[in-house]
Design an enzyme around this catalytic site. Structure first.
Site, PDB file in Angstrom:
ATOM      1  CG  PHE A   1     -29.554 -13.399 -35.080  1.00  0.00           C
ATOM      2  CD1 PHE A   1     -30.180 -13.975 -33.992  1.00  0.00           C
ATOM      3  CD2 PHE A   1     -28.215 -13.037 -34.965  1.00  0.00           C
ATOM      4  CE1 PHE A   1     -29.489 -14.203 -32.805  1.00  0.00           C
ATOM      5  CE2 PHE A   1     -27.511 -13.264 -33.780  1.00  0.00           C
ATOM      6  CZ  PHE A   1     -28.149 -13.845 -32.695  1.00  0.00           C
TER       7      PHE A   1
ATOM      8  CD  GLU B   1     -38.220   0.993 -37.669  1.00  0.00           C
ATOM      9  OE1 GLU B   1     -38.395  -0.115 -38.185  1.00  0.00           O
ATOM     10  OE2 GLU B   1     -38.133   1.143 -36.448  1.00  0.00           O
TER      11      GLU B   1
ATOM     12  CE  LYS C   1     -42.927   2.645 -32.171  1.00  0.00           C
ATOM     13  NZ  LYS C   1     -41.691   3.430 -32.150  1.00  0.00           N
TER      14      LYS C   1
ATOM     15  N   GLY D   1     -33.593   0.407 -29.448  1.00  0.00           N
ATOM     16  CA  GLY D   1     -32.286  -0.080 -29.028  1.00  0.00           C
ATOM     17  C   GLY D   1     -32.339  -1.563 -28.697  1.00  0.00           C
TER      18      GLY D   1
HETATM   19  N1  HSE Z   1     -37.386   3.290 -35.156  1.00  0.00           N
HETATM   20  C1  HSE Z   1     -38.146   3.186 -33.964  1.00  0.00           C
HETATM   21  C2  HSE Z   1     -37.883   4.419 -33.109  1.00  0.00           C
HETATM   22  C3  HSE Z   1     -37.735   1.955 -33.230  1.00  0.00           C
HETATM   23  O1  HSE Z   1     -36.979   5.165 -33.428  1.00  0.00           O
HETATM   24  O2  HSE Z   1     -38.584   4.665 -32.146  1.00  0.00           O
HETATM   25  C4  HSE Z   1     -38.753   1.479 -32.254  1.00  0.00           C
HETATM   26  O3  HSE Z   1     -39.986   1.310 -32.823  1.00  0.00           O
END
Ligand code: HSE
Length: 428
Positions: free
Chosen positions: A10, A191, A206, A303
């Site tokens: 959460f 992060e 990604k 976000g």
């Molecule tokens: N820490 C990542 C960013 C959050 O800044 O893009 C989303 O993956």
């Protein structure tokens, strides 16, 4: 009756889901064809539970995941804990228990996605993760659905909001690296350990997922070259500006004749390239394909509310599929045998910043090294020497990874040359 959800974690993103459930309830219920109910929420310990309750969160908090896994009323488990363990174990157990799973965990999906997708298939349940790539941009479903008739040839992306935010503040507003990082963390972009953000690891995760949706191929995370924003110097930024470029951390996934390649690196983008104007925490995915041509998908990559929006979209899709009786369909049905590109086929232009002794004949030595590897110069710039050394900046014509390595080896072998940086350059 309602569709019952178990939340694992959460934190920032998870706490955005109740906002949408209440503020957009009519549309969410209509789309889900049922009420969605957060039945249980897993938190770390009693301390966290008491803190959340004291802050006004009225949920059934549990500290043992089995309370969710063994609850037969819970049909959808939403993992928002991040990182590999215990998320991997919890998701595996949830799938084994026949529960549908939604996750935003790019680290886990990029490194163990294959086994989790196979398990979900075996169990006939859903495993969706739209929020794992570029948080609020619905890029995975777009690639899987809307681009299904198209053949993607390259995906370029500003995929990490934290590093893009930091670069924008440092370049445009002169912030220090430390101030930019601190603010990114305070705003909830970074992060918990920002290494993955600033070293290009998060963007590389990604890129692995984008390769699956764009090219149907799974590239091992270990084979994705990644370099972060920590390698960029203020001099690189100034030279880029002088030459008409903007430096951004770019994920680059493309298919060449021999196969697919993915890498993440600070990249010189021509100022007129659409990705060059993607600033602050915004992300963008620029897709080149044979049908649409060029298209760009732009939005917040991190976000609370943007990411929660993507997570809830997955939940709604699962709810609809439960109602339709076809919940076991995979998120991405495009899979091919993976063929990795031969380094000799992966070509780009490069920027070299090299400090050389301030004496005659140095440009000639450099020309010899590049010429020996059949690499030609597009632009050469020598900055005013400081008395002992001079900075030579070279932008090459296209060269392959094999040539790049050979040139680099030769440059490194010159004890009086100092290779300050080598960065990829996009453009014709
Ligand atoms: N820490 C990542 C960013 C959050 O800044 O893009 C989303 O993956």
């Amino acid at each position: 009756m309602s569709i019952k959800i178990g939340l694992l974690g959460f934190g920032t993103v998870a706490s955005g889901i109740p906002f949408l459930l209440s503020e957009n309830s009519e549309k969410v219920v209509a789309a889900s064809r049922d009420e969605l109910e957060i039945a249980k929420v897993l938190v770390k310990d009693d301390e966290e539970k008491n803190r959340l309750i004291a802050a006004g969160n009225d949920y059934h908090f549990v500290t043992n995941v089995d309370e969710i896994l063994n609850d037969t009323d819970i049909q959808i488990v939403v993992e928002l804990m991040g990182r590999i363990e215990p998320a991997r174990t919890f998701i595996t157990k949830a799938l084994e228990a026949g529960k549908n799973v939604v996750s935003a965990n790019k680290d886990l999906i990029a490194t163990h996605g294959k086994e989790l997708i196979a398990l979900a298939q075996e169990k006939g349940v859903a495993f969706y993760y739209e929020a794992a790539v570029a948080g609020g941009i619905p890029i995975l479903r777009t690639l899987a659905n809307s681009l299904t008739s198209d053949k993607v040839t390259r995906i370029l992306g500003v995929l990490n909001g934290t590093s893009n935010f930091m670069m924008t503040k440092m370049v445009d507003e002169g912030w220090t690296y430390e101030d930019a990082l601190k603010t990114a963390q305070e705003l909830g972009y970074a992060e918990s350990d920002p290494t993955n953000d600033v070293e290009g690891i998060d963007a590389a995760y990604k890129a692995v997922i984008l390769s699956q949706f764009g090219f149907g191929m799974t590239i091992d995370f270990e084979t994705v070259e990644h370099k972060g924003i920590t390698t960029i110097t203020p001099d690189d930024v100034a030279v880029a500006q002088e030459l008409g470029y903007v430096i951004k951390l770019v994920g680059d996934v493309r298919e060449v004749e021999s196969g697919v390649s993915a890498e993440v690196s600070p990249t010189f983008l021509p100022k007129e390239h659409p990705l060059a104007s993607v600033n602050d925490v915004m992300n963008a995915v620029f897709v080149e394909s044979i049908g649409i041509g060029e298209s760009m998908y732009y939005g917040p990559g991190a976000g609370q509310k943007p990411t929660a929006t993507s997570v809830l979209a997955d939940i709604i899709r699962i709810s609809r599929r439960i109602k339709d009786g076809n919940v076991g369909k995979p998120f991405n049905e495009f899979t091919l045998e993976t063929r990795l590109a031969n380094p000799a086929d992966i070509k780009a232009k490069y920027y070299f910043a090299i400090n050389v002794p301030d004496k005659k004949g140095q440009i000639l030595r450099l020309a010899d090294i590049f010429n020996a590897e059949d690499v030609s110069f597009e632009q050469v710039l020598q900055q005013k020497a400081n008395g002992t050394s001079a900075r030579v900046v070279i932008i090459t014509h296209e060269l392959s990874k094999t040539q790049l390595e050979a040139v680099n080896t030769q440059l490194e072998a010159q004890s009086d040359f100092d290779v300050v940086n080598i960065l990829k350059v996009l453009g014709d």
